[in-house]
Design a protein around this motif. Sequence first.
Motif, PDB file in Angstrom:
ATOM      1  N   VAL A  17      14.551  39.893  76.511  1.00 46.40           N
ATOM      2  CA  VAL A  17      13.319  39.961  77.286  1.00 46.40           C
ATOM      3  C   VAL A  17      12.791  38.540  77.416  1.00 46.40           C
ATOM      4  O   VAL A  17      12.847  37.764  76.457  1.00 46.40           O
ATOM      5  CB  VAL A  17      12.269  40.864  76.587  1.00 46.40           C
ATOM      6  N   CYS A  19       9.499  36.197  78.250  1.00 50.66           N
ATOM      7  CA  CYS A  19       8.038  36.180  78.370  1.00 50.66           C
ATOM      8  C   CYS A  19       7.615  34.826  78.926  1.00 50.66           C
ATOM      9  O   CYS A  19       7.876  33.792  78.307  1.00 50.66           O
ATOM     10  CB  CYS A  19       7.374  36.414  77.021  1.00 50.66           C
ATOM     11  N   CYS A  38       6.100  39.769  80.396  1.00 50.13           N
ATOM     12  CA  CYS A  38       7.447  39.901  79.852  1.00 50.13           C
ATOM     13  C   CYS A  38       8.264  40.777  80.787  1.00 50.13           C
ATOM     14  O   CYS A  38       7.798  41.816  81.250  1.00 50.13           O
ATOM     15  CB  CYS A  38       7.412  40.524  78.461  1.00 50.13           C
ATOM     16  N   ARG A  39       9.493  40.334  81.056  1.00 52.68           N
ATOM     17  CA  ARG A  39      10.399  41.077  81.937  1.00 52.68           C
ATOM     18  C   ARG A  39      11.764  41.201  81.276  1.00 52.68           C
ATOM     19  O   ARG A  39      12.169  40.331  80.505  1.00 52.68           O
ATOM     20  CB  ARG A  39      10.534  40.376  83.281  1.00 52.68           C
ATOM     21  N   ASP A  40      12.478  42.277  81.626  1.00 47.03           N
ATOM     22  CA  ASP A  40      13.792  42.517  81.032  1.00 47.03           C
ATOM     23  C   ASP A  40      14.892  41.841  81.853  1.00 47.03           C
ATOM     24  O   ASP A  40      14.618  41.102  82.800  1.00 47.03           O
ATOM     25  CB  ASP A  40      14.054  44.019  80.863  1.00 47.03           C
ATOM     26  N   VAL A  46       7.873  44.595  81.599  1.00 50.71           N
ATOM     27  CA  VAL A  46       7.931  45.259  80.303  1.00 50.71           C
ATOM     28  C   VAL A  46       6.552  45.286  79.665  1.00 50.71           C
ATOM     29  O   VAL A  46       6.109  46.305  79.144  1.00 50.71           O
ATOM     30  CB  VAL A  46       8.938  44.547  79.366  1.00 50.71           C
ATOM     31  N   ALA A  73       5.477  40.178  71.801  1.00 49.35           N
ATOM     32  CA  ALA A  73       6.896  40.530  71.778  1.00 49.35           C
ATOM     33  C   ALA A  73       7.251  41.179  70.438  1.00 49.35           C
ATOM     34  O   ALA A  73       7.955  42.188  70.392  1.00 49.35           O
ATOM     35  CB  ALA A  73       7.753  39.283  72.035  1.00 49.35           C
ATOM     36  N   PHE A  78      10.511  43.495  70.414  1.00 43.25           N
ATOM     37  CA  PHE A  78      11.519  42.721  71.149  1.00 43.25           C
ATOM     38  C   PHE A  78      12.142  41.679  70.269  1.00 43.25           C
ATOM     39  O   PHE A  78      11.543  41.051  69.484  1.00 43.25           O
ATOM     40  CB  PHE A  78      10.907  42.049  72.381  1.00 43.25           C
TER      41      PHE A  78
END
Length: 78
Positions: A17, A19, A38-40, A46, A73, A78
């Motif tokens: 992930v 951020c 935050c993105r996957d 996310v 996170a 994560f």
Amino acid sequence: MPSGSIIGWKFPPIGWVKCNVDGSCRRLEHSAGCGGVCRDAQGKWVNCFARKLGYCSSMKAEILAIYTGLAEAWRFGF
């Protein structure tokens, strides 16, 4: 930076992930804040955050943005 360069967001590796965070301050108003997203690995949202910091320097706002991003996170596993 060379002329004609393309700047853009890059996907994190699969299973990771990413951020992205930022902090800023307005000295005249004595206020600062930070936020992040935050993105996957597919670029899907996310989690995100925004935080009011009160009065602090721009350096402290940036550091608190990083700290908050890491804390979020961790909180989400994560």
